[in-house]
Design a protein around this motif. Structure first.
Motif, PDB file in Angstrom:
ATOM      1  N   SER A  60       0.839  -1.190   0.000  1.00 14.33           N
ATOM      2  CA  SER A  60       0.000   0.000   0.000  1.00 14.33           C
ATOM      3  C   SER A  60       0.879   1.247   0.000  1.00 14.33           C
ATOM      4  O   SER A  60       2.093   1.181   0.177  1.00 14.33           O
ATOM      5  CB  SER A  60      -0.901   0.010   1.234  1.00 14.33           C
ATOM      6  OG  SER A  60      -0.115   0.117   2.416  1.00 14.33           O
ATOM      7  N   LEU A  61       0.257   2.396  -0.167  1.00 15.07           N
ATOM      8  CA  LEU A  61       0.988   3.659  -0.152  1.00 15.07           C
ATOM      9  C   LEU A  61       1.701   3.850   1.181  1.00 15.07           C
ATOM     10  O   LEU A  61       2.844   4.308   1.226  1.00 15.07           O
ATOM     11  CB  LEU A  61       0.023   4.824  -0.399  1.00 15.07           C
ATOM     12  CG  LEU A  61       0.638   6.227  -0.385  1.00 15.07           C
ATOM     13  CD1 LEU A  61       1.691   6.364  -1.467  1.00 15.07           C
ATOM     14  CD2 LEU A  61      -0.457   7.290  -0.562  1.00 15.07           C
ATOM     15  N   GLU A  62       1.025   3.459   2.254  1.00 13.29           N
ATOM     16  CA  GLU A  62       1.629   3.578   3.585  1.00 13.29           C
ATOM     17  C   GLU A  62       2.847   2.667   3.715  1.00 13.29           C
ATOM     18  O   GLU A  62       3.852   3.035   4.333  1.00 13.29           O
ATOM     19  CB  GLU A  62       0.597   3.227   4.668  1.00 13.29           C
ATOM     20  CG  GLU A  62      -0.529   4.242   4.845  1.00 13.29           C
ATOM     21  CD  GLU A  62      -1.557   4.182   3.715  1.00 13.29           C
ATOM     22  OE1 GLU A  62      -1.583   3.156   2.984  1.00 13.29           O
ATOM     23  OE2 GLU A  62      -2.314   5.146   3.542  1.00 13.29           O
ATOM     24  N   ASP A  63       2.783   1.469   3.124  1.00 17.11           N
ATOM     25  CA  ASP A  63       3.903   0.531   3.185  1.00 17.11           C
ATOM     26  C   ASP A  63       5.137   1.090   2.484  1.00 17.11           C
ATOM     27  O   ASP A  63       6.277   0.817   2.892  1.00 17.11           O
ATOM     28  CB  ASP A  63       3.516  -0.804   2.556  1.00 17.11           C
ATOM     29  CG  ASP A  63       2.429  -1.537   3.350  1.00 17.11           C
ATOM     30  OD1 ASP A  63       2.311  -1.264   4.555  1.00 17.11           O
ATOM     31  OD2 ASP A  63       1.732  -2.376   2.752  1.00 17.11           O
ATOM     32  N   LEU A  64       4.905   1.855   1.415  1.00 26.13           N
ATOM     33  CA  LEU A  64       6.013   2.354   0.594  1.00 26.13           C
ATOM     34  C   LEU A  64       6.516   3.722   1.037  1.00 26.13           C
ATOM     35  O   LEU A  64       7.492   4.229   0.471  1.00 26.13           O
ATOM     36  CB  LEU A  64       5.578   2.425  -0.877  1.00 26.13           C
ATOM     37  CG  LEU A  64       5.115   1.115  -1.518  1.00 26.13           C
ATOM     38  CD1 LEU A  64       4.698   1.351  -2.958  1.00 26.13           C
ATOM     39  CD2 LEU A  64       6.206   0.057  -1.461  1.00 26.13           C
ATOM     40  N   MET A  65       5.893   4.330   2.029  1.00 22.68           N
ATOM     41  CA  MET A  65       6.263   5.674   2.464  1.00 22.68           C
ATOM     42  C   MET A  65       7.726   5.814   2.881  1.00 22.68           C
ATOM     43  O   MET A  65       8.333   6.875   2.656  1.00 22.68           O
ATOM     44  CB  MET A  65       5.343   6.133   3.598  1.00 22.68           C
ATOM     45  CG  MET A  65       3.989   6.617   3.106  1.00 22.68           C
ATOM     46  SD  MET A  65       4.102   7.912   1.839  1.00 22.68           S
ATOM     47  CE  MET A  65       4.855   9.246   2.767  1.00 22.68           C
ATOM     48  N   PRO A  66       8.359   4.789   3.496  1.00 23.85           N
ATOM     49  CA  PRO A  66       9.789   4.943   3.845  1.00 23.85           C
ATOM     50  C   PRO A  66      10.662   5.283   2.653  1.00 23.85           C
ATOM     51  O   PRO A  66      11.712   5.924   2.802  1.00 23.85           O
ATOM     52  CB  PRO A  66      10.152   3.579   4.431  1.00 23.85           C
ATOM     53  CG  PRO A  66       8.866   3.049   4.975  1.00 23.85           C
ATOM     54  CD  PRO A  66       7.820   3.520   4.012  1.00 23.85           C
ATOM     55  N   PHE A  67      10.241   4.884   1.466  1.00 26.86           N
ATOM     56  CA  PHE A  67      11.035   5.127   0.267  1.00 26.86           C
ATOM     57  C   PHE A  67      10.760   6.500  -0.333  1.00 26.86           C
ATOM     58  O   PHE A  67      11.240   6.820  -1.420  1.00 26.86           O
ATOM     59  CB  PHE A  67      10.776   4.013  -0.753  1.00 26.86           C
ATOM     60  CG  PHE A  67      11.159   2.660  -0.229  1.00 26.86           C
ATOM     61  CD1 PHE A  67      12.473   2.238  -0.271  1.00 26.86           C
ATOM     62  CD2 PHE A  67      10.208   1.833   0.358  1.00 26.86           C
ATOM     63  CE1 PHE A  67      12.840   0.995   0.243  1.00 26.86           C
ATOM     64  CE2 PHE A  67      10.567   0.594   0.867  1.00 26.86           C
ATOM     65  CZ  PHE A  67      11.884   0.179   0.822  1.00 26.86           C
ATOM     66  N   ASN A  68       9.991   7.318   0.391  1.00 23.09           N
ATOM     67  CA  ASN A  68       9.768   8.715   0.033  1.00 23.09           C
ATOM     68  C   ASN A  68      10.465   9.658   1.023  1.00 23.09           C
ATOM     69  O   ASN A  68      10.358  10.874   0.891  1.00 23.09           O
ATOM     70  CB  ASN A  68       8.267   9.043  -0.002  1.00 23.09           C
ATOM     71  CG  ASN A  68       7.557   8.396  -1.177  1.00 23.09           C
ATOM     72  OD1 ASN A  68       8.073   8.394  -2.295  1.00 23.09           O
ATOM     73  ND2 ASN A  68       6.387   7.833  -0.933  1.00 23.09           N
ATOM     74  N   GLU A  69      11.161   9.096   2.004  1.00 25.20           N
ATOM     75  CA  GLU A  69      11.771   9.934   3.027  1.00 25.20           C
ATOM     76  C   GLU A  69      13.036  10.618   2.509  1.00 25.20           C
ATOM     77  O   GLU A  69      13.835  10.033   1.783  1.00 25.20           O
ATOM     78  CB  GLU A  69      12.087   9.097   4.263  1.00 25.20           C
ATOM     79  CG  GLU A  69      10.840   8.635   5.009  1.00 25.20           C
ATOM     80  CD  GLU A  69      11.154   8.116   6.393  1.00 25.20           C
ATOM     81  OE1 GLU A  69      12.213   8.500   6.948  1.00 25.20           O
ATOM     82  OE2 GLU A  69      10.343   7.336   6.931  1.00 25.20           O
ATOM     83  N   GLU A  70      13.202  11.857   2.942  1.00 25.56           N
ATOM     84  CA  GLU A  70      14.302  12.689   2.457  1.00 25.56           C
ATOM     85  C   GLU A  70      15.670  12.098   2.778  1.00 25.56           C
ATOM     86  O   GLU A  70      16.584  12.139   1.946  1.00 25.56           O
ATOM     87  CB  GLU A  70      14.195  14.093   3.052  1.00 25.56           C
ATOM     88  CG  GLU A  70      15.281  15.036   2.553  1.00 25.56           C
ATOM     89  CD  GLU A  70      15.136  16.432   3.122  1.00 25.56           C
ATOM     90  OE1 GLU A  70      16.083  17.229   2.949  1.00 25.56           O
ATOM     91  OE2 GLU A  70      14.096  16.726   3.745  1.00 25.56           O
ATOM     92  N   ILE A  71      15.824  11.524   3.973  1.00 21.85           N
ATOM     93  CA  ILE A  71      17.142  10.988   4.344  1.00 21.85           C
ATOM     94  C   ILE A  71      17.585   9.880   3.393  1.00 21.85           C
ATOM     95  O   ILE A  71      18.761   9.774   3.043  1.00 21.85           O
ATOM     96  CB  ILE A  71      17.150  10.466   5.800  1.00 21.85           C
ATOM     97  CG1 ILE A  71      16.071   9.393   6.015  1.00 21.85           C
ATOM     98  CG2 ILE A  71      16.991  11.602   6.782  1.00 21.85           C
ATOM     99  CD1 ILE A  71      16.231   8.645   7.333  1.00 21.85           C
ATOM    100  N   LEU A  72      16.632   9.083   2.933  1.00 16.66           N
ATOM    101  CA  LEU A  72      16.955   7.991   2.013  1.00 16.66           C
ATOM    102  C   LEU A  72      17.239   8.529   0.618  1.00 16.66           C
ATOM    103  O   LEU A  72      18.170   8.072  -0.062  1.00 16.66           O
ATOM    104  CB  LEU A  72      15.820   6.971   1.977  1.00 16.66           C
ATOM    105  CG  LEU A  72      16.024   5.753   1.069  1.00 16.66           C
ATOM    106  CD1 LEU A  72      17.352   5.062   1.362  1.00 16.66           C
ATOM    107  CD2 LEU A  72      14.866   4.768   1.225  1.00 16.66           C
ATOM    108  N   VAL A  73      16.458   9.504   0.206  1.00 19.60           N
ATOM    109  CA  VAL A  73      16.672  10.105  -1.119  1.00 19.60           C
ATOM    110  C   VAL A  73      18.077  10.698  -1.201  1.00 19.60           C
ATOM    111  O   VAL A  73      18.806  10.485  -2.181  1.00 19.60           O
ATOM    112  CB  VAL A  73      15.602  11.190  -1.397  1.00 19.60           C
ATOM    113  CG1 VAL A  73      15.950  11.957  -2.678  1.00 19.60           C
ATOM    114  CG2 VAL A  73      14.225  10.558  -1.537  1.00 19.60           C
TER     115      VAL A  73
END
Length: 210
Positions: free
Chosen positions: A93-106
């Motif tokens: 789900s969108l919530e499951d994938l949210m960690p891959f939208n975090e600035e620190i990871l980007v």
């Protein structure tokens, strides 16, 4: 985006024939099994896993830690260097994938010296990791197919090149033989000339005797 983190000009080149692949994903999920299966089918190579949570609050930090691990490994004196790094997880789900939208990871992906492939979710799933990564794959299995050569295809290409080279060399040899044969036909028979000269000398001796 304004800082240029997503710009194509900043993308690192993906090696055509990697020898060692780094993978950051869950060690217990089906994603890892799929990746191993595809690598085994296509072109067996070294695979180094950094197990990380790919869902939940700590997942972004764990994936960042994996990127740091592989970059430090490449900067060390170890012989085994990582050519390409895959960050992978299955759909959700969108919530499951949210960690891959975090600035620190980007930002961590952008700062990596190793080319990174983003293989997050399914083809319809899009995250900021996909934009900053050097290459985006629609699925983890597709990531392997995009970067790992197919040994059967390589074998076929080598065979075709071998046949073409053999045909070319055979043709050149036949041309050379034809040229040599033509040149040989233009060269006078030395033995015959010498024999003719000896005959002429014999005739002259006979005349002298008479």
């Amino acid at each position: 985006a304004a800082e240029g983190l997503f710009d194509k000009k900043n993308k690192k080149q993906i090696p055509k024939f990697p020898s060692t692949l780094g993978v950051i994903t869950s060690e217990s999920g089906a994603v890892l099994r799929d990746i191993i299966h595809r690598i085994t089918d296509r072109f067996p190579l070294n695979l180094v896993l950094y197990p990380a949570k790919v869902q939940g609050e700590s997942s972004a930090k764990e994936v960042c830690a994996g990127i740091e691990f592989f970059n430090k490994k490449n900067n060390s004196k170890e012989e085994l260097k990582i050519d390409i790094l895959i960050i992978a997880r299955g759909g959700g789900s969108l919530e499951d994938l949210m960690p891959f939208n975090e600035e620190i990871l980007v930002r961590k992906i952008f700062s990596s010296n190793i080319p990174i492939i983003s293989a997050i979710g399914h083809e319809v799933d899009v995250t900021l990791c996909d934009f900053v990564a050097d290459l985006r794959a629609p699925t983890p299995s597709a990531a392997v197919e995009m970067i790992v050569p197919d040994k059967n295809e390589i074998s076929t290409r080598i065979s075709d090149k071998h046949k073409a080279l053999k045909k070319l060399v055979t043709g050149l040899l036949e041309m050379s033989k034809a040229k040599i044969k033509y040149i040989d036909s233009k060269i006078p028979d030395i033995a015959l000339l010498i024999n003719n000269y000896f005959q002429s000398i014999d005739v002259l001796y006979q005349r002298m005797d008479t």
